[in-house]
Structures are given as structure tokens and as C-alpha cells.
Design an enzyme around this catalytic site. Structure first.
Site, PDB file in Angstrom:
ATOM      1  N   THR A 170       0.870  -1.194   0.000  1.00  0.00           N
ATOM      2  CA  THR A 170       0.000   0.000   0.000  1.00  0.00           C
ATOM      3  C   THR A 170       0.901   1.236   0.000  1.00  0.00           C
ATOM      4  O   THR A 170       1.998   1.203   0.547  1.00  0.00           O
ATOM      5  CB  THR A 170      -0.865  -0.024   1.284  1.00  0.00           C
ATOM      6  OG1 THR A 170      -1.762  -1.112   1.204  1.00  0.00           O
ATOM      7  CG2 THR A 170      -1.631   1.280   1.485  1.00  0.00           C
ATOM      8  N   ARG A 208     -14.242  -7.110  -1.160  1.00  0.00           N
ATOM      9  CA  ARG A 208     -13.672  -6.749   0.144  1.00  0.00           C
ATOM     10  C   ARG A 208     -13.058  -5.337   0.069  1.00  0.00           C
ATOM     11  O   ARG A 208     -12.370  -4.983  -0.873  1.00  0.00           O
ATOM     12  CB  ARG A 208     -12.595  -7.768   0.526  1.00  0.00           C
ATOM     13  CG  ARG A 208     -11.830  -7.451   1.815  1.00  0.00           C
ATOM     14  CD  ARG A 208     -10.537  -6.722   1.545  1.00  0.00           C
ATOM     15  NE  ARG A 208      -9.727  -6.571   2.762  1.00  0.00           N
ATOM     16  CZ  ARG A 208      -8.648  -5.813   2.843  1.00  0.00           C
ATOM     17  NH1 ARG A 208      -8.247  -5.122   1.784  1.00  0.00           N
ATOM     18  NH2 ARG A 208      -7.954  -5.723   3.953  1.00  0.00           N
ATOM     19  N   VAL A 209     -13.323  -4.534   1.073  1.00  0.00           N
ATOM     20  CA  VAL A 209     -12.739  -3.196   1.132  1.00  0.00           C
ATOM     21  C   VAL A 209     -11.901  -3.105   2.402  1.00  0.00           C
ATOM     22  O   VAL A 209     -12.354  -3.510   3.477  1.00  0.00           O
ATOM     23  CB  VAL A 209     -13.846  -2.114   1.149  1.00  0.00           C
ATOM     24  CG1 VAL A 209     -13.246  -0.731   1.359  1.00  0.00           C
ATOM     25  CG2 VAL A 209     -14.644  -2.160  -0.156  1.00  0.00           C
ATOM     26  N   GLY A 210     -10.699  -2.588   2.267  1.00  0.00           N
ATOM     27  CA  GLY A 210      -9.808  -2.475   3.426  1.00  0.00           C
ATOM     28  C   GLY A 210      -9.903  -1.119   4.091  1.00  0.00           C
ATOM     29  O   GLY A 210     -10.894  -0.394   3.951  1.00  0.00           O
ATOM     30  N   GLY A 244      -1.135  -1.979   6.162  1.00  0.00           N
ATOM     31  CA  GLY A 244      -1.134  -3.241   6.907  1.00  0.00           C
ATOM     32  C   GLY A 244      -2.449  -3.973   6.746  1.00  0.00           C
ATOM     33  O   GLY A 244      -3.168  -3.774   5.762  1.00  0.00           O
ATOM     34  N   THR A 245      -2.747  -4.799   7.709  1.00  0.00           N
ATOM     35  CA  THR A 245      -3.957  -5.621   7.647  1.00  0.00           C
ATOM     36  C   THR A 245      -5.176  -4.732   7.875  1.00  0.00           C
ATOM     37  O   THR A 245      -5.512  -4.367   9.005  1.00  0.00           O
ATOM     38  CB  THR A 245      -3.888  -6.726   8.720  1.00  0.00           C
ATOM     39  OG1 THR A 245      -2.663  -7.429   8.546  1.00  0.00           O
ATOM     40  CG2 THR A 245      -5.044  -7.690   8.586  1.00  0.00           C
TER      41      THR A 245
HETATM   42  N1  GLY Z   1      -4.120  -1.793   4.206  1.00  0.00           N
HETATM   43  C1  GLY Z   1      -4.570  -2.163   2.946  1.00  0.00           C
HETATM   44  C2  GLY Z   1      -5.695  -3.100   2.995  1.00  0.00           C
HETATM   45  O1  GLY Z   1      -5.838  -3.839   3.951  1.00  0.00           O
HETATM   46  O2  GLY Z   1      -6.467  -3.121   2.074  1.00  0.00           O
END
Ligand code: GLY
Length: 352
Positions: free
Chosen positions: A219, A247-249, A271-272
């Protein structure tokens, strides 16, 4: 006689409320929204927290640095010339989106269907205006689309079909979805899908797998403080390898993956995404500075190590004094910064 113990008790409560944070000096909201030239500017960019191999060829390391340098220089020149922090963050992120090395724009990671779905957001710390796009498939530079959404619509976040239609109406540059896909990302997806299949055979259900398994690397983001004292932040991503379509982060979620407020700071996270959304990390960082009076460095330490789990990711941020952090718990986060004092820093791996 009751007076002294009462004062001590109140002082203790204040100390506890500060949670160990150092009280920042010179705090007043009247000083926060600056509109005069301060002579101070600062910029920081990141190319995603992750786990790049320290033994990668020297030529690869050099290319990473050159990529960061290109993006930093573009943003830096805008700030030095008196341009706005918004212009600087958009321009710097566009450079990273166009660079296939990073997981944003061209070279974004693939969903398990083999497609790219891109997320981005931008925020103006002076006005708290913000714009974001989620799951777009044909927008060449999602960060510029996010900025147009901020400036030209009454809304903040557009997703999917409606976002594509709006991009077309706005004459935003659009490309064939194949433009984003690189051979490296196809290989990553194939590897990931094999791992997922293998894990299923060992009885792990899809629901029980850790979100860490999805390679949240690459990212990109930028935060800048301009000569007028205004802060802006921007984040752009392809998300996570083998993510489920739709899916949206955190990257397009204001307060999770991106936030800017002249009263406190600007921040871009990596990150996650699920974890950054759950703990509203970008806004939490700002709140620690604003309400707990933490220094930026201490606030970053708290969100990364006390709110998030180890290896969840990292962030870059600049506060209104021009202090900069580039922190991650993953051990690796390509990042670079520059400021009016002549400081210029590059990092790839970070000691934990
Ligand atoms: N940090 C990017 C995502 O999880 O989509």
C-alpha cells in the site's frame, strides 16, 4: 487541611489519564489552524509495511530507493515552491500508483478472481474535507479520483458501479483493467491460492484463517505539511492478495487508513486493513495527540503496539509542529521523508 491530599489525588488522576504520554507544549486550538506562512514544510511517503527479503539483490534495493526518491522529490518540490499539502500528497501518491513495484494502481495485488479492485482516500486537515473510492477497476489513478470526489461531490466515499459511472462523468483517466495486472502479482496470487487450498486440507476453515495470510504489502501513502501550516494525507492500495472480491480495506476509510486534521496531525496507514478499521487507527492516533497530549512518537507506539497485534502493519505521520514518524511492527516498510530543516531520510527495514 484536606486541600493538599485533594490536589495530590487530582494530579494523580490527570497523570493516569495521560497514560504515560508526555504532555506536548504550546497546545491551544487557536494556534492550530494556521493560514500564515510558517517557513516550515515536511513530507513523508511510504510504500507499504510488509516482509520484503533483506537478502534481495542490491539492484532491487536501489530501485526501491529510486522509486521512493522520485515520489518524495515530486511532493517536496511542490511544498518548497509554496504549493498546498493537498497537491503534494496527490502528486507523490500518483508517482507510486504508476510504479508497478507498489501495491497501488499499476501493479496492484489481485483478488482471488484474478482482478484488481483499487481503494484510495485523501483528506484536507484544514477543512476536514475528504474523498475516497473503493473497489474501482478502471480508474488509473484512484488518488486523483478521491480528490475530485472530495472537491466536486457532497459525498465522501464512492464504491463499485456508481464510482465507475462517476469517474466516467468526471472524465477521470480510465484504463482497461488489464493495465493494472503484472506477472509478479499473478504469481503471488497463484502461490497464495495454493497455500489456501493446502490449509483447507489441513482442516483450517476459511473463517479461521488469519487475515495476516493475505500479504498486505505495498500500500502507498503520503502526508505533508505545507508552508501555510496545512496538513493533508493520502492513501492508495490494491488491498490484499487473494482478497475476496468486494472486500474493502482500511485505505479508503477515513479515520482507519487515512486522516488529517490541522489541530493534530496527518497519517497514512498500511497493513492488515481489517485491524486498522476495527481500531480506527488513524483517528485513534489523532485522538491520542489531541486528548491525551501524547507526542506523535508515543502515540504511534501506542497504536502500533497496544491497539494492534504484532505484524499488523505500520504508519507514517506528521504533526502540526512538523515532527515526522515512519513506524511499523512488520520489520519492513519502505518509506522516505524530508523537511524544511534539511532532514532527508530513507528506510526499508526497521529494527523492532
Ligand atoms: N491496508 C490495505 C488493505 O488492507 O487493504
Amino acid at each position: 487541611m484536606m486541600y493538599i491530599p485533594t490536589v495530590c489525588f487530582v494530579s494523580l488522576l490527570v497523570l493516569l489519564a495521560c497514560g504515560g504520554c508526555k504532555v506536548t507544549d504550546n497546545w491551544s486550538s487557536s494556534a492550530a489552524i494556521s493560514s500564515k506562512q510558517t517557513g516550515h514544510w515536511a513530507i513523508v511517503i511510504h510504500g507499504g509495511a510488509g516482509m520484503l527479503d533483506k537478502n534481495m539483490p542490491e539492484s532491487d534495493k536501489r530501485e526501491y530507493r529510486e522509486s521512493l526518491e522520485r515520489s518524495l522529490t515530486v511532493g517536496e518540490s511542490i511544498l518548497k515552491a509554496g504549493g498546498t499539502s493537498l497537491d503534494a500528497v496527490e502528486a507523490a501518491v500518483r508517482v507510486l500508483e504508476d510504479d508497478p513495484r507498489f501495491n497501488a494502481g499499476k501493479g496492484a495485488v489481485l483478488t482471488r478472481d484474478g482482478t484488481c479492485e483499487l481503494d484510495a482516500s485523501i483528506m484536507d486537515g484544514r477543512t476536514l474535507k475528504c474523498g475516497a473510492a473503493a473497489g474501482v477497476k478502471t480508474v488509473k489513478n484512484p488518488i486523483s479520483f478521491a480528490r475530485r470526489i472530495m472537491q466536486e461531490t457532497p459525498h465522501i466515499l464512492f464504491a463499485g458501479e456508481g464510482a465507475e459511472r462517476l469517474a466516467a462523468q468526471m472524465n477521470i483517466e480510465r484504463v482497461d483493467p488489464a493495465y493494472f495486472i503484472t506477472a509478479k502479482r499473478r504469481e503471488q496470487l497463484e502461490r497464495k491460492m495454493q497455500e489456501i487450498e493446502a490449509a483447507k486440507k489441513i482442516a483450517a476453515s476459511a473463517a479461521s484463517r488469519s487475515t495476516h495470510d493475505y500479504y498486505p504489502t505495498g500500500t502507498v501513502g503520503c502526508v505533508a505539511l505545507d508552508l501555510a501550516g496545512n496538513i493533508a494525507a493520502a492513501t492508495s492500495t490494491g488491498g490484499m492478495t487473494a482478497k475476496m472480491p468486494g472486500r474493502v480495506g482500511d485505505s479508503p476509510i477515513i479515520g482507519a487508513g487515512c486522516y488529517a486534521n490541522n489541530l493534530t496531525l496527518g497519517v497514512s496507514c498500511t497493513g492488515t486493513g481489517e485491524q486498522f478499521i476495527r481500531h480506527a487507527i488513524a483517528h485513534e492516533l489523532s485522538s491520542l495527540v489531541r486528548y491525551q497530549r501524547c507526542s506523535l512518537k508515543e502515540a504511534a507506539r501506542i497504536v502500533l503496539t497496544e491497539r494492534l497485534d504484532p505484524d499488523d502493519g505500520g504508519l507514517i505521520a506528521i504533526d502540526r509542529e512538523g515532527n515526522i514518524v515512519m513506524s511499523t511492527t512488520t520489520g519492513c516498510m519502505p518509506a522516505a521523508s524530508a523537511d524544511w530543516r534539511g532532514n532527508r531520510k530513507f528506510q526499508m527495514w526497521v529494527d523492532q
